[in-house]
Design an enzyme around this catalytic site. Structure first.
Site, PDB file in Angstrom:
ATOM      1  N   ASP A  24     -53.642  36.023  27.249  1.00 41.90           N
ATOM      2  CA  ASP A  24     -53.646  35.699  25.820  1.00 41.90           C
ATOM      3  C   ASP A  24     -53.510  34.210  25.565  1.00 41.90           C
ATOM      4  O   ASP A  24     -53.062  33.444  26.429  1.00 41.90           O
ATOM      5  CB  ASP A  24     -52.529  36.450  25.096  1.00 41.90           C
ATOM      6  CG  ASP A  24     -51.135  36.007  25.526  1.00 41.90           C
ATOM      7  OD1 ASP A  24     -50.920  35.825  26.748  1.00 41.90           O
ATOM      8  OD2 ASP A  24     -50.262  35.844  24.651  1.00 41.90           O
ATOM      9  N   GLU A  73     -48.128  37.003  26.869  1.00 43.55           N
ATOM     10  CA  GLU A  73     -47.098  36.047  27.284  1.00 43.55           C
ATOM     11  C   GLU A  73     -46.693  35.139  26.134  1.00 43.55           C
ATOM     12  O   GLU A  73     -45.520  34.790  25.979  1.00 43.55           O
ATOM     13  CB  GLU A  73     -47.613  35.212  28.465  1.00 43.55           C
ATOM     14  CG  GLU A  73     -46.564  34.327  29.119  1.00 43.55           C
ATOM     15  CD  GLU A  73     -46.456  32.920  28.555  1.00 43.55           C
ATOM     16  OE1 GLU A  73     -45.578  32.168  28.992  1.00 43.55           O
ATOM     17  OE2 GLU A  73     -47.260  32.561  27.653  1.00 43.55           O
TER      18      GLU A  73
END
Length: 413
Positions: free
Chosen positions: A83, A178
């Site tokens: 991400d 994350e």
């Protein structure tokens, strides 16, 4: 030799896929679009010859490079996240390539007058003569952490294509979410099966980190009372004005823009409000656990003191721990940091061993039983329009991964 052009093309392919995560969605992953890159990577890992490629129902992608040794060595791992940060848009990324950078201003967007300048970011001057990849000024780039993904995939491909390089069993994992603090939450350490790992999630070339902030989030809700302003005396309670007082009651110099190294901070990153209710969103950070606890206590005390003075229970503070300093988990196995440091020196890279002013999946993974220091991925100015990465730094990071695999094989021979 690691192919610079191949690294560049792979990185650009990854960053053009929007994988921005969502802090307000509890699902795994928090955005469906993270699957787009995960599925592409699943196919790519199979195509280059990785084994045990497994994309699970929560968007964790693991794979194995089998050992080519005739003796046992520890299984090691490398981790990066899929991400990108929700702090700035990651949609429609249009990367620009700046060849042979000479220390000048880089016009990212002429129409909007957006300039990446060494006057503002003097770290640019480290990279004269190198190839930079930048944004077009309207999005982030996504080097955090698609540079790390690029490096891990490229290193595995290099090892597969060069079987004369000896290495033990290597596990890799690409995680979702994350950037919203959940990247390690559903990481199956037992399934991963490594004795230790490295996150490829640092910034400038040479970074090697095994200390990070203790971290918490704080939501401060301030309730007011709206009445007609013409008849408000003694009745109206303006939550926005109380919020302003609350903000100013916290230490004014203990903010990100005024702190460095081991200094902690309170960071106000979002405000939403009107007369009736204002919500302040903070993050609280400190490397020292005792100081971290004192920061949380101080925020609660400020709220308590305000409520006492106002004679009303108007301010509510909700604090949630996010992650802790991995130093205590790494120090007993400090040889894993020493290995990375030796490899960097072997590659002509000056190791920059320093605390992370942030966190990585590695901090949570270390507390889950997988010691996991952090290594540079090469990018700068993460989470914003001025993000850039030198291609040469990604090449060096790829070489470090290969070198660590070799070093472990040598040390345990």
């Amino acid at each position: 030799m690691i192919n610079k052009q191949h690294i560049t093309e792979r990185f650009i392919k990854y960053v053009m896929i929007d994988t921005e995560s969502d802090p307000n969605n509890p699902a795994f992953p928090s955005t469906e679009k993270q699957w787009d890159l995960a599925r592409l990577l699943e196919k790519e890992l199979k195509a280059i010859g990785m084994q045990e490629v497994d994309l699970d129902e929560n968007c964790y992608l693991m794979a194995t490079l089998p050992s080519n040794l005739d003796y046992e060595v520890p299984t090691i791992g490398f981790v990066s996240h899929i991400d990108t940060s929700p702090d700035f848009t990651g949609a429609n990324v249009k990367p620009r390539i700046v060849e042979d950078y000479q220390g000048n201003d880089i016009i990212l967007n002429e129409e909007k007058r957006i300039i990446l300048s060494p006057d503002d970011f003097d770290d640019l001057l480290q990279y004269k003569g190198q190839t930079l990849i930048t944004t077009d000024g309207t999005t982030l780039l996504g080097a955090d952490d698609k540079a790390g993904i690029t490096e891990i995939v490229s290193a595995m491909e290099f090892l597969i294509n060069n079987p004369s390089i000896k290495h033990g069993r290597i596990r890799i994992c690409f995680t979702p979410d994350e950037e919203v603090g959940k990247g390690a939450h559903l990481f199956d350490v037992d399934k991963f099966g490594a004795e230790w790992a490295y996150t490829m999630d640092g910034s400038q070339i040479g970074e090697l980190e095994y200390e990070n902030f203790n971290a918490a989030s704080a939501k401060v809700t301030i309730n007011g009372k709206i009445v007609h302003p013409g008849y408000a005396k003694g009745k109206m309670i303006n939550s926005m004005l109380i919020a302003s007082e609350f903000i100013n009651a916290l230490p004014q110099d203990e903010v990100p823009e005024k702190t460095s190294d081991y200094e902690g901070f309170f960071h106000l990153h979002d405000i939403k409000g009107d007369v009736e209710q204002t919500v302040l969103e903070y993050i609280i950070r400190d490397h020292n656990f005792d100081l971290f606890e004192k920061r949380k206590y101080l925020m609660q005390k400020v709220a308590f003191d305000f409520n006492e003075r106002l004679g009303k229970d108007l301010i509510h503070v909700e604090i949630k721990n996010q992650y802790f300093n991995m130093k205590e988990k790494i120090e007993p196995v400090l040889h894993i940091v020493d290995i990375a440091e030796e490899v960097m020196k072997d590659k002509g890279i000056k190791p920059l061993i320093k605390p992370i002013r942030g966190g990585t999946d590695g901090s949570q993974l270390s507390f889950k039983g997988l010691p996991c220091p952090n290594i540079f991925a090469g990018g700068h100015n993460f989470h914003g329009r001025f993000e850039y990465v030198p291609v040469e730094s990604m090449v060096k990071a790829t070489e470090v991964i290969v070198g660590i695999a070799q070093k472990v094989a040598e040390k345990y021979a």
